[in-house]
Design a protein around this motif. Structure first.
Motif, mmCIF file in Angstrom:
data_model
loop_
_atom_site.group_PDB
_atom_site.id
_atom_site.type_symbol
_atom_site.label_atom_id
_atom_site.label_comp_id
_atom_site.label_asym_id
_atom_site.label_seq_id
_atom_site.Cartn_x
_atom_site.Cartn_y
_atom_site.Cartn_z
ATOM 1 N N ASN A 162 71.215 -30.572 22.683
ATOM 2 C CA ASN A 162 71.355 -29.682 21.538
ATOM 3 C C ASN A 162 72.628 -28.855 21.622
ATOM 4 O O ASN A 162 72.908 -28.034 20.754
ATOM 5 N N GLN A 163 73.393 -29.068 22.689
ATOM 6 C CA GLN A 163 74.672 -28.374 22.838
ATOM 7 C C GLN A 163 75.825 -29.340 23.062
ATOM 8 O O GLN A 163 76.954 -29.052 22.673
ATOM 9 N N THR A 164 75.572 -30.467 23.678
ATOM 10 C CA THR A 164 76.612 -31.446 23.962
ATOM 11 C C THR A 164 76.026 -32.844 23.828
ATOM 12 O O THR A 164 75.007 -33.149 24.459
ATOM 13 N N ILE A 165 76.662 -33.680 23.013
ATOM 14 C CA ILE A 165 76.220 -35.061 22.843
ATOM 15 C C ILE A 165 77.021 -35.969 23.766
ATOM 16 O O ILE A 165 78.256 -35.917 23.803
ATOM 17 N N THR A 166 76.315 -36.812 24.501
ATOM 18 C CA THR A 166 76.906 -37.799 25.405
ATOM 19 C C THR A 166 76.224 -39.132 25.146
ATOM 20 O O THR A 166 75.208 -39.206 24.435
ATOM 21 N N PRO A 167 76.734 -40.234 25.711
ATOM 22 C CA PRO A 167 76.042 -41.521 25.561
ATOM 23 C C PRO A 167 74.589 -41.472 26.024
ATOM 24 O O PRO A 167 73.711 -42.093 25.408
ATOM 25 N N THR A 168 74.307 -40.731 27.100
ATOM 26 C CA THR A 168 72.926 -40.612 27.578
ATOM 27 C C THR A 168 72.046 -39.966 26.522
ATOM 28 O O THR A 168 70.912 -40.416 26.269
ATOM 29 N N CYS A 169 72.542 -38.915 25.858
ATOM 30 C CA CYS A 169 71.783 -38.266 24.788
ATOM 31 C C CYS A 169 71.438 -39.254 23.677
ATOM 32 O O CYS A 169 70.295 -39.297 23.191
ATOM 33 N N LEU A 170 72.416 -40.026 23.272
ATOM 34 C CA LEU A 170 72.200 -40.948 22.161
ATOM 35 C C LEU A 170 71.226 -42.052 22.535
ATOM 36 O O LEU A 170 70.387 -42.455 21.715
ATOM 37 N N ARG A 171 71.293 -42.543 23.749
ATOM 38 C CA ARG A 171 70.331 -43.556 24.187
ATOM 39 C C ARG A 171 68.923 -42.960 24.242
ATOM 40 O O ARG A 171 67.946 -43.625 23.873
ATOM 41 N N GLN A 172 68.808 -41.723 24.696
ATOM 42 C CA GLN A 172 67.486 -41.080 24.732
ATOM 43 C C GLN A 172 66.953 -40.868 23.317
ATOM 44 O O GLN A 172 65.800 -41.177 23.015
ATOM 45 N N LEU A 173 67.776 -40.324 22.444
ATOM 46 C CA LEU A 173 67.337 -39.977 21.099
ATOM 47 C C LEU A 173 66.949 -41.215 20.310
ATOM 48 O O LEU A 173 65.951 -41.213 19.577
ATOM 49 N N ILE A 232 72.769 -33.242 12.736
ATOM 50 C CA ILE A 232 73.023 -32.341 13.857
ATOM 51 C C ILE A 232 71.688 -31.904 14.454
ATOM 52 O O ILE A 232 70.652 -31.902 13.774
ATOM 53 N N TYR A 233 71.745 -31.537 15.714
ATOM 54 C CA TYR A 233 70.626 -30.930 16.439
ATOM 55 C C TYR A 233 69.449 -31.900 16.619
ATOM 56 O O TYR A 233 69.407 -32.993 16.058
ATOM 57 N N SER A 256 72.110 -42.486 8.714
ATOM 58 C CA SER A 256 72.865 -41.409 9.345
ATOM 59 C C SER A 256 72.546 -41.385 10.826
ATOM 60 O O SER A 256 71.623 -42.056 11.294
ATOM 61 N N ALA A 257 73.306 -40.589 11.558
ATOM 62 C CA ALA A 257 73.103 -40.446 12.995
ATOM 63 C C ALA A 257 73.778 -39.155 13.447
ATOM 64 O O ALA A 257 74.502 -38.511 12.675
ATOM 65 N N GLN A 258 73.559 -38.791 14.700
ATOM 66 C CA GLN A 258 74.197 -37.598 15.257
ATOM 67 C C GLN A 258 75.707 -37.603 14.980
ATOM 68 O O GLN A 258 76.362 -38.640 15.077
ATOM 69 N N SER A 259 76.246 -36.410 14.676
ATOM 70 C CA SER A 259 77.639 -36.395 14.231
ATOM 71 C C SER A 259 78.442 -35.169 14.673
ATOM 72 O O SER A 259 79.562 -34.985 14.211
ATOM 73 N N ASP A 260 77.905 -34.339 15.560
ATOM 74 C CA ASP A 260 78.678 -33.167 15.967
ATOM 75 C C ASP A 260 78.462 -32.885 17.449
ATOM 76 O O ASP A 260 77.496 -33.344 18.055
#
Length: 592
Positions: A218-229, A438-439, A493-497
């Protein structure tokens, strides 16, 4: 004797047409009332300035190509996945032989012969001529125009004409009336600030499919975040099953290999030392000077290549940028780059199954004839089994001004009609357009572009979803500001910020639909990988599938809106909406 008579008739007609090219009546082919308000006439164009004219020849069989595209892309059809070959698509894009002859004769009447033509592939003819000759050929007057905000210069005309006998043989000629700038869709860059929001105090957040996502996402998006989400943790793609992913780079924005490896080392260690293939189109480069690193290119490569490793990766770098320096009399003033990219891709034997692009401009700055032609090129790639994703834009329902309150939302047809400003190629019905969230839990990003095309009618595959959305709007909502019958976007759509990227040797945050687009493309590439492993074809053109059965694998975004033009824009709601649409897959394995 009969064949000789026919030959004589043909020669008489041909000679008559050739004589009429210069002496016969000219008729306006395309014109605009005035350039967009941000372009100001600077000076007459130097007569010796070299223009690279792109002549589009009509493609009479393109409606059949569209029919085939929908048949091979719709899961309910028997031909689903039965993609066309390169040769088959070329046959649908070929101009009539008489058209080729007529245009060649017209050019020859000005001393331009076959040896001077750069190409005639897929109905394009390219010639390099000085402004003085172009003005004679086109009955036009070229000027240098200056962009009042950026200081860029281009050479354009507001009207051009052709002999009447040529009108049926030429779809359009550019650069003439096109004032598009085709910018990258990276809206925000933050190097020191960390977003403040209501992140949970626990170490994880529960995602839409019950999956656990690190609270730090919720503060920094990384490849790990996107795979989890997006429920892709543990999925390993193949390097050898034939699946590929590509990204495009324009406007001199280059992927810096040092930045890429620095990013891999921090976030995708398994990819350290891995390479990608670079394809140069129209003289495109990939300058490795650290100062030449492009934020857009770094973002696209680090996430598309990082998320899909070890899937083979390709960077398509295409030259072509309108601005030039009139004081230095730079000899080239090229077109925007999409037509060059399409010409190359349509002639290639081997294509990636998924390609991500994060560039675009206001639809109204692109002549409708040009938009239709490029969109049909995208359709041809879809018919060959390529999934094309494009960014929806970073300005909500407005124009290129990032401040929704100061946007100039007027038509550029001379009437100055107040209107929402759709984006192109996002508005093309033959690409999958990606908005931004976002978020976590996800909400619509306020900058995410969305709306309705003024050029392209609503395609049948989205008719039900869009009609349902419009039926829920209060009567009179934004009446006259948008075209309710137009192609609606975004599709997903997808995470974008708050994407962490390595750029010019340091780490920082970047946001925009330039981030969501390679993210969604990467998930699609993983799905294609899973399908190929299961003996299936890739998904190809996504939209008929997304709007019929694919949406079941998406999480619905129901909060947020995309303001612009002094309005709140469209709200996210249950089901499809132009405020956000649905987001990327919540479960990779169930979506394939």
């Amino acid at each position: 004797m009969r064949s000789l008579s026919l030959l004589l008739v043909y020669l008489v007609v041909t000679l008559a047409e050739a004589a009429s090219y210069k002496d016969g009546p000219f008729k306006v082919k395309e014109s605009i009332v005035a350039p967009p308000r941000v372009w100001v006439e600077h000076a007459p164009a130097p007569s010796n300035h070299i223009l690279e004219l792109r002549i589009a020849l009509p493609q009479p069989f393109s409606p059949l190509l569209e029919k085939h595209l929908l048949e091979v892309s719709d899961p309910s059809r028997k031909r689903y996945g039965d993609y066309l070959s390169k040769q088959e698509t070329e046959s649908f894009l070929s101009p009539h032989p008489h058209t080729i002859d007529s245009v060649s004769e017209w050019l020859a009447s000005y001393g331009i012969h076959d040896d001077d033509l750069h190409s005639s592939a897929q109905g394009w003819v390219t010639v390099r001529v000085p402004v003085g000759l172009a003005e004679e050929m086109l009955g036009a007057k070229y000027h240098v125009y200056r962009h009042s905000e950026t200081g860029e210069y281009i050479v354009r005309t507001t009207s051009y004409s052709l002999p009447e006998v040529l009108h049926d043989h030429v779809q359009f000629i550019q650069p003439t009336t096109m004032f598009a700038r085709f910018r990258a869709f990276s809206s925000t860059l933050h190097w020191t600030t960390v977003p403040v929001n209501d992140a949970s105090t626990s170490s994880t957040i529960t995602g839409p499919a019950g999956n656990q996502v690190d609270a730090s996402c919720n503060q920094t998006i990384t490849p790990t975040c996107l795979r989890q989400l997006y429920h892709a943790v543990g999925y390993e793609t193949s390097a050898t099953n034939g699946n590929q992913i590509g990204i495009t780079s324009y406007l001199g924005l280059y992927v810096n290999d040092h930045d890429l490896q620095q990013f891999f080392e921090a976030y995708v260690p398994a990819a350290c030392g891995s390479n990608y293939t670079t394809v140069s189109i129209n003289g495109g480069q990939n300058n490795q000077s650290i100062a030449a690193a492009g934020l857009e290119a770094d973002l696209d490569s680090q996430y598309a290549f990082g998320l899909t490793y070890p899937t083979p990766r390709t960077l398509y770098t295409t030259a072509g940028s309108p601005p030039f320096d009139p004081d230095l009399h730079v000899p080239n003033n090229t077109n925007e780059p999409y037509s060059y990219w399409l010409e190359y891709m349509l002639s290639a034997e081997n294509l990636p199954q998924t390609i991500s692009t994060s560039y675009g401009d206001d639809e109204q700055t692109v002549p409708e004839s040009y938009a239709n032609r490029v969109c049909m090129g995208f359709a041809a790639l879809g018919a060959r089994g390529v999934s094309l994703t494009f960014s929806s834009g970073d300005y909500g329902v407005g124009d290129g001004d990032p401040n929704p309150e100061t946007q100039l939302c007027f038509s550029n047809d001379g009437r100055n009609t107040t209107m929402f400003i759709p984006s192109f190629p996002a508005s093309c019905p033959f690409v999958t357009t990606v908005g931004g969230t976002i978020y976590i839990p996800e909400t619509a990003a306020s900058f995410s572009g969305g709306g309705f095309s003024n050029y392209f009618p609503r395609p049948s595959y989205q008719d039900r979803a869009v009609s349902d959305y419009l039926s829920k709007l209060a009567p009179g909502t934004y009446e006259g500001l948008y075209n309710p019958d137009g192609r609606a976007y975004p599709d997903v759509s997808a995470q974008s910020d708050w994407f962490m990227v390595a750029y010019q040797g340091q780490f920082g945050y970047v946001g925009g639909t330039s981030a969501s687009t390679p993210t969604f493309a990467s998930i699609i590439s993983m799905v294609n990988d899973a399908r190929i492993n299961a003996g299936k074809k890739g998904l190809g053109f996504l939209n008929p599938w997304l709007y019929s059965v694919g949406y079941a694998g998406l999480n619905d975004i129901t909060t947020g809106h995309n303001p612009g033009c002094g309005t709140e824009g469209f709200n996210a709601s249950i089901g499809w909406d132009p405020g956000e649409s649905r987001e990327a897959f919540h479960h990779l394995n169930k979506s394939s």
